[in-house]
Design a protein around this motif. Structure first.
Motif, PDB file in Angstrom:
ATOM      1  N   VAL A  15      -3.070  -4.879  -2.440  1.00 42.51           N
ATOM      2  CA  VAL A  15      -2.110  -5.974  -2.279  1.00 42.51           C
ATOM      3  C   VAL A  15      -0.753  -5.573  -2.862  1.00 42.51           C
ATOM      4  CG1 VAL A  15      -1.547  -8.329  -3.000  1.00 42.51           C
ATOM      5  CG2 VAL A  15      -3.881  -7.776  -2.260  1.00 42.51           C
ATOM      6  N   ARG A  16      -0.774  -5.038  -4.059  1.00 43.23           N
ATOM      7  CA  ARG A  16       0.474  -4.640  -4.740  1.00 43.23           C
ATOM      8  C   ARG A  16       1.225  -3.575  -3.940  1.00 43.23           C
ATOM      9  NH1 ARG A  16       0.964  -0.338  -7.961  1.00 43.23           N
ATOM     10  NH2 ARG A  16      -1.283  -0.181  -8.288  1.00 43.23           N
ATOM     11  N   LEU A  17       0.501  -2.552  -3.502  1.00 45.31           N
ATOM     12  CA  LEU A  17       1.152  -1.426  -2.811  1.00 45.31           C
ATOM     13  C   LEU A  17       1.672  -1.842  -1.437  1.00 45.31           C
ATOM     14  CD1 LEU A  17      -1.396   1.346  -3.813  1.00 45.31           C
ATOM     15  CD2 LEU A  17       0.995   1.199  -4.561  1.00 45.31           C
ATOM     16  N   LEU A  18       0.911  -2.688  -0.740  1.00 45.35           N
ATOM     17  CA  LEU A  18       1.387  -3.157   0.571  1.00 45.35           C
ATOM     18  C   LEU A  18       2.648  -3.999   0.404  1.00 45.35           C
ATOM     19  CD1 LEU A  18      -1.889  -4.215   2.433  1.00 45.35           C
ATOM     20  CD2 LEU A  18      -0.381  -2.308   3.016  1.00 45.35           C
ATOM     21  N   ALA A  19       2.635  -4.878  -0.590  1.00 40.76           N
ATOM     22  CA  ALA A  19       3.810  -5.727  -0.825  1.00 40.76           C
ATOM     23  C   ALA A  19       5.012  -4.865  -1.195  1.00 40.76           C
ATOM     24  CB  ALA A  19       3.503  -6.741  -1.921  1.00 40.76           C
ATOM     25  N   GLN A  20       4.779  -3.862  -2.029  1.00 40.27           N
ATOM     26  CA  GLN A  20       5.884  -2.956  -2.423  1.00 40.27           C
ATOM     27  C   GLN A  20       6.430  -2.207  -1.216  1.00 40.27           C
ATOM     28  OE1 GLN A  20       4.280  -0.454  -5.526  1.00 40.27           O
ATOM     29  NE2 GLN A  20       4.478  -2.039  -7.087  1.00 40.27           N
ATOM     30  N   ALA A  21       5.550  -1.930  -0.241  1.00 43.23           N
ATOM     31  CA  ALA A  21       5.976  -1.196   0.963  1.00 43.23           C
ATOM     32  C   ALA A  21       6.644  -2.119   1.982  1.00 43.23           C
ATOM     33  CB  ALA A  21       4.771  -0.494   1.602  1.00 43.23           C
ATOM     34  N   GLY A  22       6.741  -3.414   1.649  1.00 40.67           N
ATOM     35  CA  GLY A  22       7.471  -4.338   2.509  1.00 40.67           C
ATOM     36  C   GLY A  22       6.609  -5.092   3.510  1.00 40.67           C
ATOM     37  N   HIS A  23       5.279  -4.957   3.404  1.00 37.07           N
ATOM     38  CA  HIS A  23       4.398  -5.698   4.304  1.00 37.07           C
ATOM     39  C   HIS A  23       4.216  -7.124   3.792  1.00 37.07           C
ATOM     40  CE1 HIS A  23       3.185  -2.173   6.586  1.00 37.07           C
ATOM     41  NE2 HIS A  23       2.981  -1.530   5.454  1.00 37.07           N
ATOM     42  N   GLU A  24       3.987  -8.044   4.724  1.00 38.85           N
ATOM     43  CA  GLU A  24       3.559  -9.386   4.330  1.00 38.85           C
ATOM     44  C   GLU A  24       2.053  -9.340   4.169  1.00 38.85           C
ATOM     45  OE1 GLU A  24       4.992 -12.827   6.586  1.00 38.85           O
ATOM     46  OE2 GLU A  24       6.560 -11.504   7.328  1.00 38.85           O
ATOM     47  N   VAL A  25       1.582  -9.697   2.975  1.00 44.27           N
ATOM     48  CA  VAL A  25       0.172  -9.529   2.638  1.00 44.27           C
ATOM     49  C   VAL A  25      -0.486 -10.870   2.362  1.00 44.27           C
ATOM     50  CG1 VAL A  25      -1.454  -8.254   1.189  1.00 44.27           C
ATOM     51  CG2 VAL A  25       0.902  -7.452   1.391  1.00 44.27           C
ATOM     52  N   ARG A  26      -1.605 -11.087   3.029  1.00 45.73           N
ATOM     53  CA  ARG A  26      -2.426 -12.268   2.750  1.00 45.73           C
ATOM     54  C   ARG A  26      -3.691 -11.782   2.040  1.00 45.73           C
ATOM     55  NH1 ARG A  26      -3.751 -15.519   8.001  1.00 45.73           N
ATOM     56  NH2 ARG A  26      -1.528 -15.944   7.916  1.00 45.73           N
ATOM     57  N   GLY A  27      -3.942 -12.305   0.873  1.00 42.17           N
ATOM     58  CA  GLY A  27      -5.097 -11.855   0.092  1.00 42.17           C
ATOM     59  C   GLY A  27      -6.229 -12.862   0.166  1.00 42.17           C
ATOM     60  N   LEU A  28      -7.348 -12.443   0.775  1.00 42.18           N
ATOM     61  CA  LEU A  28      -8.520 -13.323   0.868  1.00 42.18           C
ATOM     62  C   LEU A  28      -9.273 -13.297  -0.465  1.00 42.18           C
ATOM     63  CD1 LEU A  28     -11.077 -13.353   3.843  1.00 42.18           C
ATOM     64  CD2 LEU A  28     -11.689 -13.910   1.515  1.00 42.18           C
ATOM     65  N   GLY A 168     -18.613  13.249  -5.332  1.00 46.77           N
ATOM     66  CA  GLY A 168     -17.602  13.313  -6.379  1.00 46.77           C
ATOM     67  C   GLY A 168     -17.000  11.944  -6.615  1.00 46.77           C
ATOM     68  N   GLU A 169     -15.891  11.927  -7.325  1.00 43.70           N
ATOM     69  CA  GLU A 169     -15.252  10.679  -7.728  1.00 43.70           C
ATOM     70  C   GLU A 169     -13.839  10.586  -7.162  1.00 43.70           C
ATOM     71  OE1 GLU A 169     -15.280  10.761 -12.014  1.00 43.70           O
ATOM     72  OE2 GLU A 169     -17.302   9.909 -12.089  1.00 43.70           O
ATOM     73  N   ILE A 170     -13.293   9.385  -7.261  1.00 43.78           N
ATOM     74  CA  ILE A 170     -11.874   9.181  -6.930  1.00 43.78           C
ATOM     75  C   ILE A 170     -11.382   7.914  -7.634  1.00 43.78           C
ATOM     76  CG2 ILE A 170     -12.530   8.041  -4.737  1.00 43.78           C
ATOM     77  CD1 ILE A 170      -9.754   9.164  -3.676  1.00 43.78           C
ATOM     78  N   PRO A 171     -10.188   7.954  -8.219  1.00 41.46           N
ATOM     79  CA  PRO A 171      -9.642   6.726  -8.812  1.00 41.46           C
ATOM     80  C   PRO A 171      -9.386   5.655  -7.743  1.00 41.46           C
ATOM     81  CG  PRO A 171      -8.452   8.662  -9.622  1.00 41.46           C
ATOM     82  CD  PRO A 171      -9.311   9.112  -8.464  1.00 41.46           C
ATOM     83  N   ARG A 172      -9.677   4.409  -8.099  1.00 45.24           N
ATOM     84  CA  ARG A 172      -9.451   3.298  -7.150  1.00 45.24           C
ATOM     85  C   ARG A 172      -8.000   3.253  -6.666  1.00 45.24           C
ATOM     86  NH1 ARG A 172     -13.732   1.296 -10.426  1.00 45.24           N
ATOM     87  NH2 ARG A 172     -15.309   0.247  -9.161  1.00 45.24           N
ATOM     88  N   GLU A 173      -7.075   3.588  -7.570  1.00 44.29           N
ATOM     89  CA  GLU A 173      -5.659   3.533  -7.190  1.00 44.29           C
ATOM     90  C   GLU A 173      -5.352   4.536  -6.073  1.00 44.29           C
ATOM     91  OE1 GLU A 173      -3.041   3.950 -10.544  1.00 44.29           O
ATOM     92  OE2 GLU A 173      -1.309   3.240  -9.407  1.00 44.29           O
ATOM     93  N   ASP A 174      -6.005   5.691  -6.106  1.00 45.99           N
ATOM     94  CA  ASP A 174      -5.788   6.679  -5.034  1.00 45.99           C
ATOM     95  C   ASP A 174      -6.427   6.231  -3.714  1.00 45.99           C
ATOM     96  OD1 ASP A 174      -4.206   8.505  -6.424  1.00 45.99           O
ATOM     97  OD2 ASP A 174      -5.935   9.591  -7.222  1.00 45.99           O
ATOM     98  N   VAL A 175      -7.554   5.507  -3.823  1.00 45.34           N
ATOM     99  CA  VAL A 175      -8.143   4.931  -2.606  1.00 45.34           C
ATOM    100  C   VAL A 175      -7.146   3.959  -1.986  1.00 45.34           C
ATOM    101  CG1 VAL A 175     -10.012   3.506  -1.671  1.00 45.34           C
ATOM    102  CG2 VAL A 175     -10.514   5.216  -3.431  1.00 45.34           C
ATOM    103  N   ALA A 176      -6.561   3.114  -2.832  1.00 46.41           N
ATOM    104  CA  ALA A 176      -5.610   2.126  -2.327  1.00 46.41           C
ATOM    105  C   ALA A 176      -4.383   2.798  -1.703  1.00 46.41           C
ATOM    106  CB  ALA A 176      -5.189   1.192  -3.465  1.00 46.41           C
ATOM    107  N   GLN A 177      -3.861   3.819  -2.365  1.00 48.59           N
ATOM    108  CA  GLN A 177      -2.701   4.557  -1.807  1.00 48.59           C
ATOM    109  C   GLN A 177      -3.069   5.157  -0.455  1.00 48.59           C
ATOM    110  OE1 GLN A 177       0.394   5.064  -2.938  1.00 48.59           O
ATOM    111  NE2 GLN A 177       0.439   5.102  -5.166  1.00 48.59           N
ATOM    112  N   THR A 178      -4.284   5.659  -0.356  1.00 41.36           N
ATOM    113  CA  THR A 178      -4.725   6.274   0.900  1.00 41.36           C
ATOM    114  C   THR A 178      -4.839   5.219   1.999  1.00 41.36           C
ATOM    115  OG1 THR A 178      -5.934   7.940  -0.360  1.00 41.36           O
ATOM    116  CG2 THR A 178      -6.517   7.706   1.967  1.00 41.36           C
TER     117      THR A 178
END
Ligand code: NAP
Length: 209
Positions: A15-28, A168-178
């Motif tokens: 939600v944060r990253l989409l909003a920062q990128a200028g998208h209109e975000v609806r959070g369910l 392996g592992e991945i940080p949640r923040e990197d999943v969101a960025q991806t």
């Protein structure tokens, strides 16, 4: 953009990253108490329960990002009603409302649920079935299958491929960025890929898929 699971650990980053990128975000979200969190992140909350009627939450959206789930503490029943049926309800709603783009947060192991650990079977089967429904939907889909999620800070670099061939592992923040990079990457339409932490900048990794 509709983010399902918006109050979740990946969902909040999305939600944060989409909003920062200028998208209109609806959070369910499933509780009014979570609404201030979504607003603080730059999104517009909508309260709905994935185990009930959710079709209306997609109205007016161009895309759905499904990052909800019953969670590790939940049993097989919740894997069925949230991880599978919840995802499928939003696939049907996306078709109904003309939201042509759908990103699924699936899981590493969903490509071959039977080979996963016994206790993960209900989860992996639910994820695999939801993924198949999305593949059959006719939507412009991308299925993202991360490894084990961590709360480490994002690194901005990943390894992404249809089949990575290791766990392996991945940080949640990197999943969101991806997810955010994938959303607008037309080369990923109709594709499924696994995702781990790695050393390739996220945009570059997504562009190479
Ligand atoms: P999370 O923090 O548990 O977030 C899941 C979200 O789904 C929560 O916000 C939860 O709401 C919401 N939810 C649950 N039931 C719902 C319902 N009936 N109606 C509406 N919303 C509902 O999960 P995460 O760690 O961000 O993981 C994101 C995704 O990655 C999930 O799909 C998960 O299966 C997948 N994944 C996880 C791992 C891992 O290692 N954990 C690995 C690969 C993939 P509340 O906030 O109210 O609880």
């Amino acid at each position: 953009m509709l983010v399902a699971g918006a109050n979740g650990q990946v969902g909040q980053h999305v939600v944060r990253l989409l909003a920062q990128a200028g998208h209109e975000v609806r959070g369910l979200i499933r509780s009014e108490d979570q609404a201030p969190t979504i607003r603080d992140l730059g999104g517009e909350p909508i309260v709905a329960d994935l185990e009930a009627e959710v079709s209306h939450t997609v109205a007016g959206c161009d895309a759905v990002i499904f990052s909800a789930g019953g969670g590790p503490g939940s049993g097989a029943e919740k894997k069925e009603t949230i991880d599978r049926q919840g995802a499928v309800k939003l696939i049907e709603a996306a078709r109904e409302h003309g939201a042509n783009r759908y990103l699924m947060v699936s899981s590493m192991g969903a490509a071959d649920p039977g080979s996963g650990p016994e206790k993960m079977q209900p989860y992996l089967h639910a994820k695999a079935q939801a993924d198949q429904s999305l593949k059959d939907s006719g939507l412009a889909y991308t299925i993202v299958r991360p490894g084990s999620l961590t709360d480490d800070p994002g690194t901005g670099t990943v390894e992404a491929a249809p089949s990575i061939g290791k766990r392996g592992e991945i940080p949640r923040e990197d999943v969101a960025q991806t997810l955010v990079a994938t959303l607008t990457a037309e080369n990923t339409h109709g594709k499924t890929f696994e995702l781990l932490t790695g050393d390739i900048p996220i945009k570059e990794a997504v562009a190479s898929l």
